[in-house]
Design a protein around this motif. Structure first.
Motif, PDB file in Angstrom:
ATOM      1  N   GLU A 121     -10.694   1.209   2.022  1.00 24.09           N
ATOM      2  CA  GLU A 121     -10.395   1.082   0.762  1.00 24.09           C
ATOM      3  C   GLU A 121      -9.210   0.317   0.444  1.00 24.09           C
ATOM      4  O   GLU A 121      -8.457   0.310   1.142  1.00 24.09           O
ATOM      5  N   ASP A 122      -8.899  -0.072  -0.975  1.00 22.82           N
ATOM      6  CA  ASP A 122      -7.882  -0.606  -1.499  1.00 22.82           C
ATOM      7  C   ASP A 122      -6.658  -0.034  -1.074  1.00 22.82           C
ATOM      8  O   ASP A 122      -6.222   1.316  -1.134  1.00 22.82           O
ATOM      9  N   LYS A 124      -4.814   1.083   1.378  1.00 22.98           N
ATOM     10  CA  LYS A 124      -4.681   2.234   2.311  1.00 22.98           C
ATOM     11  C   LYS A 124      -3.711   1.945   3.324  1.00 22.98           C
ATOM     12  O   LYS A 124      -2.920   3.154   3.746  1.00 22.98           O
ATOM     13  N   ARG A 149      -5.781  -6.714  -0.144  1.00 15.58           N
ATOM     14  CA  ARG A 149      -6.539  -5.765  -0.786  1.00 15.58           C
ATOM     15  C   ARG A 149      -5.977  -4.399  -0.216  1.00 15.58           C
ATOM     16  O   ARG A 149      -5.995  -3.376  -0.697  1.00 15.58           O
ATOM     17  N   VAL A 150      -6.148  -4.478   1.408  1.00  8.55           N
ATOM     18  CA  VAL A 150      -5.985  -3.199   2.194  1.00  8.55           C
ATOM     19  C   VAL A 150      -4.625  -2.492   2.151  1.00  8.55           C
ATOM     20  O   VAL A 150      -4.366  -1.461   2.792  1.00  8.55           O
TER      21      VAL A 150
END
Length: 240
Positions: A121-122, A124, A149-150
């Motif tokens: 997920e984003d 994290k 993103r992560v």
């Protein structure tokens, strides 16, 4: 735009060729790394971890983890929990054994996965690291955006990658990388193309200010970098 450099120049995607290449050379990879770099790669990883440790991360994703050298160095240097991800199951198998030998199974998880389609997920991870992996991405920008993103807001992605040597050392480096390195690689790994792909891919890959610009274009708000060992390698710190 330069033509994409691939390991085997077949009709397969770069991603598939990279996976095949690392599966092929996995049994000899660590030994060759030490021989071909004369152990300098160890000091490069230590420098990355020293820089990373300033962020005091608790959970780190190590992309293109390979046989786990950076993951192990991060765990020892920071105490963090690590997820190591790689395309090559054969490389991971070597890494899993190293993790078991050091009784770090509760601290380091090794999983097969694609850097350009991360199964997380984003926001994290406290930090994301990649050592000598982004050069092998099929789509560089897509991969760099996935790393961003992560990682958590204000967290950083640390990239250790080869760069082009300039100045007085360049002729010596080019002779070594074009002649000696492939010969030793072929002799030990029995995969002649793997160690001609290495210098070819370095020559084709952006570095320094150009790589910084690409990272900024991928949405990172701040990028700084440090050259290592006459510019043979560079560490980039890209902050989300």
């Amino acid at each position: 735009m330069k033509q994409q450099v691939t390991p085997y120049n077949t009709g397969d995607s770069k991603k598939d060729q990279v996976e095949d290449m690392f599966d092929n050379i996995a049994p000899k990879y660590d030994f060759l790394n030490r021989v071909l770099s004369m152990n300098v790669d160890i000091s490069w990883r230590n420098k990355l971890v020293k820089w990373l440790n300033q962020d005091q991360p608790k959970n780190v994703l190590d992309v293109a983890t390979g046989t786990g050298d950076l993951a192990l160095t991060i765990q020892k240097g920071t105490g963090a929990n690590i997820v190591g991800l790689d395309l090559s199951q054969q490389m991971l198998n070597v890494g899993i054994e190293k993790v078991k030998q050091q009784n770090l199974q509760d601290k380091i998880e090794m999983i097969k996965g694609d850097a350009e389609n991360l199964p997380f997920e984003d926001n994290k991870f406290d930090a994301v690291t990649v050592a000598f992996g982004v050069r092998n991405f099929e789509n560089l920008e897509k991969g760099l955006k996935e790393l961003r993103r992560v990682v958590k807001e204000d967290g950083s992605v640390y990239i250790l990658e080869f760069s082009k040597v300039q100045g007085i050392m360049r002729p010596f480096y080019m002779f070594y990388s074009k002649n000696i390195l492939p010969a030793i690689g072929k002799l030990i790994s029995k995969d002649s193309r793997a160690y001609t792909y290495l210098p070819d891919s370095i020559e084709a890959f952006p570095y320094g200010a150009i790589m910084k610009s690409i990272l900024l274009d991928c949405g990172y708000k701040k990028v700084v970098y440090k050259k290592l060992t006459f510019g043979i390698a560079t560490i980039y710190k890209a902050t989300k």
